[in-house]
Write a protein that holds these residues in place. Structure first.
Motif, mmCIF file in Angstrom:
data_model
loop_
_atom_site.group_PDB
_atom_site.id
_atom_site.type_symbol
_atom_site.label_atom_id
_atom_site.label_comp_id
_atom_site.label_asym_id
_atom_site.label_seq_id
_atom_site.Cartn_x
_atom_site.Cartn_y
_atom_site.Cartn_z
ATOM 1 N N PHE A 117 0.802 -1.224 0.000
ATOM 2 C CA PHE A 117 0.000 0.000 0.000
ATOM 3 C C PHE A 117 0.837 1.278 0.000
ATOM 4 N N ASN A 118 2.173 1.076 -0.030
ATOM 5 C CA ASN A 118 3.084 2.217 -0.055
ATOM 6 C C ASN A 118 2.824 3.161 1.119
ATOM 7 N N VAL A 119 2.781 2.582 2.316
ATOM 8 C CA VAL A 119 2.548 3.361 3.535
ATOM 9 C C VAL A 119 3.625 3.017 4.562
ATOM 10 N N SER A 120 3.643 3.771 5.646
ATOM 11 C CA SER A 120 4.643 3.569 6.697
ATOM 12 C C SER A 120 4.222 2.452 7.646
ATOM 13 N N ARG A 121 5.177 1.978 8.435
ATOM 14 C CA ARG A 121 4.893 0.973 9.477
ATOM 15 C C ARG A 121 3.876 1.525 10.470
ATOM 16 N N THR A 122 3.973 2.818 10.749
ATOM 17 C CA THR A 122 3.048 3.453 11.695
ATOM 18 C C THR A 122 1.626 3.397 11.170
ATOM 19 N N ALA A 123 1.459 3.624 9.876
ATOM 20 C CA ALA A 123 0.121 3.573 9.278
ATOM 21 C C ALA A 123 -0.463 2.170 9.376
ATOM 22 N N VAL A 124 0.380 1.162 9.149
ATOM 23 C CA VAL A 124 -0.075 -0.225 9.264
ATOM 24 C C VAL A 124 -0.477 -0.524 10.702
#
Length: 326
Positions: free
Chosen positions: A25-32
């Motif tokens: 999803f091309n997002v950060s670990r924090t977003a996950v």
């Protein structure tokens, strides 16, 4: 993203690494991590192990937009979900969405309805946490006179969806009820908006008694639930997904001809009234005959003692068994 992460967790055989989700999803670990926490807040039990990732340990009978969408395996039916913890009526929500330009196949689902609607303006009991209360909005390119047959298409879908989800065999009581062991387990209400000879949209509401342990005193003799019939609770999101999958299949067959000709055999094989004595109640009169099945127009064929075959049109007509509800 939450819907897709939930789908990944459901489909995984083991752990899914946080890095895999980040890259997808091309997002950060924090977003996950935030998405995982949101899912846990909604009731999912998710195990997180360092150097392994995340694993879905348990998902109860949860209803949410993400849960419903992640249970959907269709091209268009139910792809757009409107979810409500509580609403007056999902039919009303679906009609409002249609007026606002919602796409063909939009599905409104509620955990609880406080103004559920049945046929002929009757109230439909819709308690919290135990039923499937949903309305599908479609924009079919058919003549308004053919719209009533969409109730029959929905009935086929509900009957098959229940069978695929929990193995319970049900029948259709023409035109808009699903029955098990002679008792009503689902009611269907179809409404539409038309302009001249064109349909703007059709909304079909389906109320399925899923996990009720008991029913109100006034209806328990004629109604039942999946739980009461099988002794097991059904996961409502899976049931919704199964019904939508079946609806899409049967709708596509229906649209090939614009009538029930391609569905006659399967419908009549599910017909609870088939070859049974029925009482047809219509404004100002009633008569008794034997139900012979439906025709291409979705009308119920009833043969009376004089040999005449009547074509019963759904609407203000009610069909009852001679000695009971079916």
């Amino acid at each position: 993203m939450k819907t897709e992460v939930l789908r990944m967790l459901k489909e995984a055989e083991g752990y899914i690494s946080g890095q895999e989700i980040c890259e997808k999803f091309n997002v950060s670990r924090t977003a996950v991590w935030k998405v995982i926490k949101q899912l846990e807040t909604e009731g999912y039990l998710i195990e997180a192990v360092r150097n392994k990732g995340y694993r879905l340990k348990m998902a109860g009978d949860i209803l949410s937009r993400a849960e419903i969408e992640s249970s959907m395996n269709t091209e268009w039916a139910g792809k757009k979900v409107l979810y409500f913890d509580e609403t007056g009526s999902t039919n009303t929500e679906a009609k409002q969405a249609a007026e606002a330009g919602a796409p063909h196949g939009t599905l409104a689902v509620a955990d609880y309805q406080n103004m559920g609607k049945g046929r002929r303006g009757r109230m439909w009991t819709s308690p919290r946490g135990v039923g499937v209360w949903m309305s599908l909005m479609i924009r079919p390119e058919i003549h308004p006179s053919a719209a009533s047959m969409l109730t029959l298409v929905a009935a086929l879908a509900v009957s098959e969806g229940i069978g695929k989800t929990c193995g319970l065999e049900t029948q259709i009581k023409w035109p808009n009820d699903i029955v098990a062991d002679g008792k009503k387990i689902c009611g269907i209400l179809t409404e539409m908006s038309t302009e001249l000879e064109c349909i703007n949209y059709v909304v079909t509401g389906m109320g399925i008694n899923a996990n009720m342990e008991e029913l109100p005193e006034e209806i328990k003799d004629v109604a039942t639930s999946i739980l009461l019939q099988t002794g097991k609770r059904v996961k409502r999101s899976q049931l919704i997904g199964a019904v939508m999958e079946s609806y899409e299949k049967y709708y596509n067959v229906f649209m090939e001809s614009g009538n029930m000709s391609g569905l006659l055999d399967v419908y009549n094989s599910h017909l609870a009234n088939m070859q049974r004595s029925v009482r047809v109640l219509q404004p100002g009169s009633e008569y008794v005959g034997t139900a012979l099945g439906i025709n291409d127009a979705g009308e119920l064929l009833v043969k009376t003692e004089d040999g005449a075959v009547h074509q019963v049109i759904s609407g203000e007509v009610s069909v009852r068994g001679i000695y009971g509800y079916v």
